[in-house]
Design an enzyme around this catalytic site. Sequence first.
Site, PDB file in Angstrom:
ATOM      1  N   GLU A 256      36.481  28.877  39.572  1.00  0.00           N
ATOM      2  CA  GLU A 256      36.251  30.323  39.478  1.00  0.00           C
ATOM      3  C   GLU A 256      37.087  30.964  40.575  1.00  0.00           C
ATOM      4  O   GLU A 256      36.771  30.827  41.752  1.00  0.00           O
ATOM      5  CB  GLU A 256      34.756  30.604  39.624  1.00  0.00           C
ATOM      6  CG  GLU A 256      34.381  31.962  39.118  1.00  0.00           C
ATOM      7  CD  GLU A 256      34.491  33.028  40.182  1.00  0.00           C
ATOM      8  OE1 GLU A 256      35.573  33.644  40.297  1.00  0.00           O
ATOM      9  OE2 GLU A 256      33.490  33.234  40.895  1.00  0.00           O
ATOM     10  N   CYS A 290      34.624  38.450  43.559  1.00  0.00           N
ATOM     11  CA  CYS A 290      35.605  37.949  42.608  1.00  0.00           C
ATOM     12  C   CYS A 290      35.696  38.842  41.386  1.00  0.00           C
ATOM     13  O   CYS A 290      36.758  39.029  40.824  1.00  0.00           O
ATOM     14  CB  CYS A 290      35.271  36.517  42.221  1.00  0.00           C
ATOM     15  SG  CYS A 290      33.528  36.229  42.001  1.00  0.00           S
TER      16      CYS A 290
END
Length: 486
Positions: A256, A290
Amino acid sequence: MTLDELTHIDATKVFVNGAWIVPAGGQTLPVENPSTGEIIGQIGRGTSTEVDAAVAAAGAAMEGDWGRMTATERGRILMKMSALTLARAEDLAMIETLDVGKPLDQSRRDSVALARYLEFYGGGADKLMGTTIPYQDGFTAYTLREPHGVCGVIIPWNYPMQILGRGVGAALAAGNAVVLKPAEDASLSSLVFAAIAAEAGLPAGALNVVTGLGTDVGATLSGHAGIHHLSFTGSVGTGMRIQEAAARNVVPVTLELGGKSPHIVFDDADLDKAMPVLVGACMQNAGQTCSAASRVLVQRGVYDEVRRRMIGIYEGLVVGPAIGSHDLGPLVSRKQQQIVQSFIDRGKQELTLAAEGQMHPDAAPDGHFVLPTLFSEVAPDHALAQQEIFGPVQVLIPFDDEAEALRIANGTEYGLVAGLWTRDGARQLRMARKLHSGQVFINNYGAGGGIELPFGGIGKSGHGREKGFEALYGFTRVKTVTVHHG
Ligand code: NAP
Ligand code: MG
């Protein structure tokens, strides 16, 4: 309250095979409070000796009490870890605020989220099933979902508790043993978590936490021959190194790696609802998210109004010491402050500066603060509209129609999250299918949220899914059994 009183542990030790041990060589790394720049403690600098011991302990746990435990028993332990986390949620929030500079109210949400991950995956442990497969006459065929074995989980500093919750929670629920390497700038909550796991009765070796440098402990762990699965959250560059290391051992890896997520506003959007979300979806955690919605794409019919209202919100945003729960705290480190500030400086030279927030007078000069900054009329191919800044910086990009919105939204290397504001139901469905991202939010935005929602990227944002029930599939492998009984 001192750090020791908050943590109840000696953070210079690492947690291996159910015991706290001093890393070989006895070296430590400083713990810095990003709001002040002060050194407030030390963590242990782990070495390959502790990584080897942790991987061996995890392997032994898989062969021992932990590996033999039923899914229901595993679930109960995770539920107990959840309850203990909730009981210590306030301490954990304070620890995180001191360690990473997250405003206290946001740290509180993270400690509660950690408890919720453990609850969610605790409840899921005994609901993870194989399938029975219609096959040839005289045969019964079915699948078993088995844990991979020893999982290396490497996490970043931006949401330490949430990311360890989603990684370690799911890995343990599925029956794996874990070696966790927290970020050097954010290790304290992972160490306290290890103490909570031990108190909840997690067998020795099922969870090991080795603190230290990424290039040292992280690299050794990701290339270790005793690892069967890797889960990594962090930068693209480090993610590539992890995938290369995984390739050499031929083990699966979940990555990720962040993004440049678009938030798209059409002319028919409910602006009263959208406005606070458009800004909050990037400003939370000072943009160190993120899935931060760092690109705001606005249709020309409402562009001027959205710009005016965003400027109004920005001018009211206050940056200050994390303990004060201002809108934004400092960034995690001097290094991050410098990276983000250089993007802002470049933007000020090359782009239209629309608005900035305000610095609170209590913001210490040695704290790692930057002002939230909005640039407008930004060309979609400008560096600030393409590269992940990982700070409180948003760019406003106008567009004419749905096709152009899609082109711009899909026009980066990333694809993590996309947000969309429109009342047109057909457009909602069309866009949801065509956007290149792992998640789409329509008339809401979930940066960082959604324990129940599968999450992960495409392109340079990574691959594999964490969060939600889906994560449990990623932490298992399928075995197919075929019986011929005539
Ligand atoms: P990073 O290097 O990717 O760090 C993430 C994790 O990987 C940390 O635990 C780190 O340990 C570890 N690590 C570092 N080098 C390693 C290696 N060679 N092998 C194995 N593990 C290693 O990220 P960063 O340097 O802290 O931040 C740089 C940029 O990454 C940020 O500016 C941001 O753009 C991005 N980022 C993205 C996310 C996200 O959620 N997707 C999170 C954080 C940062 P140490 O911290 O001890 O080095
Ligand atoms: Mg720190």
